[in-house]
Enzyme design. Structure first.
Site, PDB file in Angstrom:
ATOM      1  N   LYS A  75       0.869  -1.181   0.000  1.00 57.52           N
ATOM      2  CA  LYS A  75       0.000   0.000   0.000  1.00 57.52           C
ATOM      3  C   LYS A  75       0.904   1.228   0.000  1.00 57.52           C
ATOM      4  O   LYS A  75       1.937   1.242   0.693  1.00 57.52           O
ATOM      5  CB  LYS A  75      -0.893  -0.031   1.246  1.00 57.52           C
ATOM      6  CG  LYS A  75      -1.932   1.084   1.315  1.00 57.52           C
ATOM      7  CD  LYS A  75      -2.871   0.907   2.508  1.00 57.52           C
ATOM      8  CE  LYS A  75      -3.935   1.993   2.586  1.00 57.52           C
ATOM      9  NZ  LYS A  75      -4.858   1.812   3.725  1.00 57.52           N
ATOM     10  N   SER A 150      -9.841   2.047   2.769  1.00 56.01           N
ATOM     11  CA  SER A 150      -8.908   2.758   1.920  1.00 56.01           C
ATOM     12  C   SER A 150      -7.909   1.867   1.185  1.00 56.01           C
ATOM     13  O   SER A 150      -7.293   2.312   0.232  1.00 56.01           O
ATOM     14  CB  SER A 150      -8.134   3.779   2.759  1.00 56.01           C
ATOM     15  OG  SER A 150      -7.338   3.119   3.732  1.00 56.01           O
ATOM     16  N   SER A 174     -10.264  -0.352   6.901  1.00 53.70           N
ATOM     17  CA  SER A 174      -9.634  -0.267   5.581  1.00 53.70           C
ATOM     18  C   SER A 174      -8.924  -1.508   5.071  1.00 53.70           C
ATOM     19  O   SER A 174      -8.543  -1.533   3.901  1.00 53.70           O
ATOM     20  CB  SER A 174      -8.654   0.901   5.551  1.00 53.70           C
ATOM     21  OG  SER A 174      -9.359   2.083   5.363  1.00 53.70           O
TER      22      SER A 174
HETATM   23  N1  GLN Z   1     -13.372   4.626   6.159  1.00 50.54           N
HETATM   24  C1  GLN Z   1     -12.779   4.975   7.421  1.00 50.54           C
HETATM   25  C2  GLN Z   1     -12.259   6.370   7.345  1.00 50.54           C
HETATM   26  O1  GLN Z   1     -12.418   6.964   6.346  1.00 50.54           O
HETATM   27  C3  GLN Z   1     -11.676   4.016   7.756  1.00 50.54           C
HETATM   28  C4  GLN Z   1     -10.479   4.233   6.924  1.00 50.54           C
HETATM   29  C5  GLN Z   1      -9.331   3.384   7.353  1.00 50.54           C
HETATM   30  O2  GLN Z   1      -9.503   2.349   7.999  1.00 50.54           O
HETATM   31  N2  GLN Z   1      -8.139   3.850   7.021  1.00 50.54           N
HETATM   32  O3  GLN Z   1     -11.698   6.889   8.251  1.00 50.54           O
END
Ligand code: GLN
Length: 481
Positions: A75, A150, A174
């Site tokens: 990532k 994400s 995410s």
């Molecule tokens: N969708 C959640 C956020 O926008 C979690 C994102 C994540 O786990 N990085 O914060």
């Protein structure tokens, strides 16, 4: 070759069926074949082939582990020496990391080959991969839908066979939600299990890196390399790392599975509910017992998370000032202009929204009302899980309320987007380990089952996931590309 497990590939490399260079070339060719998925931000072709060549030499001497010569993707939140590390943001579009994140370094030492850096929501803020400066990733099961976020690039790359496995990070879901949307296996370890050194910070008390793979066995292999105490990360836990492969085959007879009634209530898609019923029946056949539990504070997990995550991110993202690294505006008139325009030009809309919310929640006069209150509620949510996990071995739930939604469907409605993480977010607040495993399909799209475990009991989760994958083949289904 792109449908094989790590164990099968490791066998193939050892018996001379193919070399790591050939394997790497195969994946590089597939990455080039599917540019429309937009899974990769950077493809590190030259260094991948070099690493593959070195792995072939190591394989010839016999000095190797299971990951030697296996092509994976990181990532783009993990700093990678000499390679652009953008975190999905324009503000880091010109940032070449001067060091490796601990996770990246560990995979390098294990002899894994890095194919490149995969796409993600900007600063990991999002649930659909649509906030990326580099454009949305497409779900390989239906390219009109999102891959989740994400870690959407990681999930799409693994599902489409553009990497054997990938790293992801999970602050509120995410790893698990994109794993569910793309039909792969994802594991968010216990907070502190995997080093955050060199992993670009979003919300430091919630962020955790973990593996995204095609099976629980592959996840065990990756976690074995990723996990462990790191003196460079002060929140890293000094807890012994067990042999994750050793416990995979343990039978599940007598396993107690807790089902929180709040997670199976209204709001859950019917197709998903029925897939989960079938999966739970499969666990019963394996000897598990289902126990109804309740977690009364779960309904406030989303607002609690958004106060804490935004507050922490507003502090973390203050380092992007146009001075030390990243994007700098042209011809600043003075220092304030430099800060304002560099940040104004460099950050996307969702990141700005969160910085504003976080700064507000932390400001004098509101700190007690929002931030302090959220911390107290966080403790209550965590206590709910502790009480539940004292009665059962594992908690099971949906991963997301729906399957992958259409690209653009929620972009104008942040609250609807935030609700996509309703079943995953509380687990980060409690710092617990959790997995998403493929459990079937609804309307042709993959559905994930979430397994939530006790602190540092990743070995148990992997065992529970692996046993299911021995009697089902959902994890072996691949999209038609
Ligand atoms: N969708 C959640 C956020 O926008 C979690 C994102 C994540 O786990 N990085 O914060």
């Amino acid at each position: 070759m792109h449908k094989k497990t790590i164990n099968q590939l490791a066998q193939g490399l050892r018996s001379g069926d193919f070399t790591s260079v050939e394997l790497t070339q195969h994946f590089l060719q597939r990455i080039r074949q599917y540019p429309e998925l937009n899974a990769y931000i950077t493809i590190t072709e030259d260094s991948a082939l070099q690493a593959a060549g070195a792995a072939d030499q190591r394989l010839a001497t016999g000095d190797t582990g299971l990951l030697t010569g296996i092509p994976i993707a990181h990532k783009d939140i993990f700093c990678t020496l000499g390679v652009k590390t953008s975190c999905g943001s324009k503000i880091l579009d010109n940032f070449i990391a001067p060091y490796n994140a601990t996770v990246v370094e560990k995979f390098k030492l294990a002899g894994a080959v890095t194919l490149g850096k995969v796409n993600m929501d900007e600063f990991a803020m999002g649930s659909s991969n649509e906030t990326s400066f580099y454009g949305p990733v497409r779900n390989p099961w239906d390219t009109q839908t999102v891959p989740g976020g994400s870690s959407g690039g990681s999930a799409a790359a693994v599902a489409a066979g553009l990497a054997v496995a990938a790293t992801g990070t999970d602050t509120g879901g995410s790893i698990r939600q994109p794993a569910a949307f793309c039909g792969i296996t994802g594991l968010k370890p216990t907070y502190g299990r995997v080093s955050r050194y060199g992993m670009i910070a979003y919300a430091s008390s919630l962020d955790q890196g973990g593996p995204m793979t095609r099976s629980a066995e592959d996840a065990a292999i990756l976690l074995q390399t990723m996990a462990g105490f790191d003196p460079k990360d002060s929140t890293s836990a000094d807890v012994a790392v067990p042999d994750y492969l050793a416990s995979l085959d343990q039978p599940l007879a007598g396993l107690k599975i807790g089902l929180p009634k709040e997670f199976f209530a209204e709001g859950l898609d019917n197709g998903i509910a029925s897939v989960l019923q079938t999966a739970l029946a499969e666990y019963q056949k394996l000897g598990a017992e289902l126990v109804d539990i309740s977690m009364p504070n779960l309904n406030v997990a989303i607002p609690t998370y958004y106060v804490i995550a935004c507050a922490e991110s507003s502090a973390n993202l203050s380092r992007y000032d146009g001075v030390r690294f990243g994007h700098r505006c042209e011809n600043p008139a003075d220092l304030t202009d430099l800060y304002t325009r560099s940040r104004g030009e460099g950050f996307g809309k969702e990141v700005k929204r969160r910085i504003l919310m976080g700064t507000y929640a932390l400001s004098a006069g509101y700190y007690d009302a929002y931030y302090l209150k959220a911390q107290k509620v966080r403790r209550l949510i965590s206590d709910d899980f502790q009480k539940a996990l004292a009665q059962v071995d594992v908690i099971m739930s949906p991963v997301a309320p729906t399957t992958a939604f259409g690209i653009g469907a929620k972009m104008d409605d942040p609250i609807a987007m935030y609700l996509a993480d309703i079943y995953t977010i509380a687990i980060n607040l409690a710092g617990l380990p959790a997995m998403s495993i493929p459990a079937g399909f609804s309307g042709g799209m993959p559905v994930g089952l979430q397994l939530i475990g006790k602190h540092f009991a990743e070995d148990r989760l992997l065992n529970i996931a692996h046993q299911y994958q021995q009697v089902t083949d959902w994890h072996q289904q691949t999209p038609k590309l």
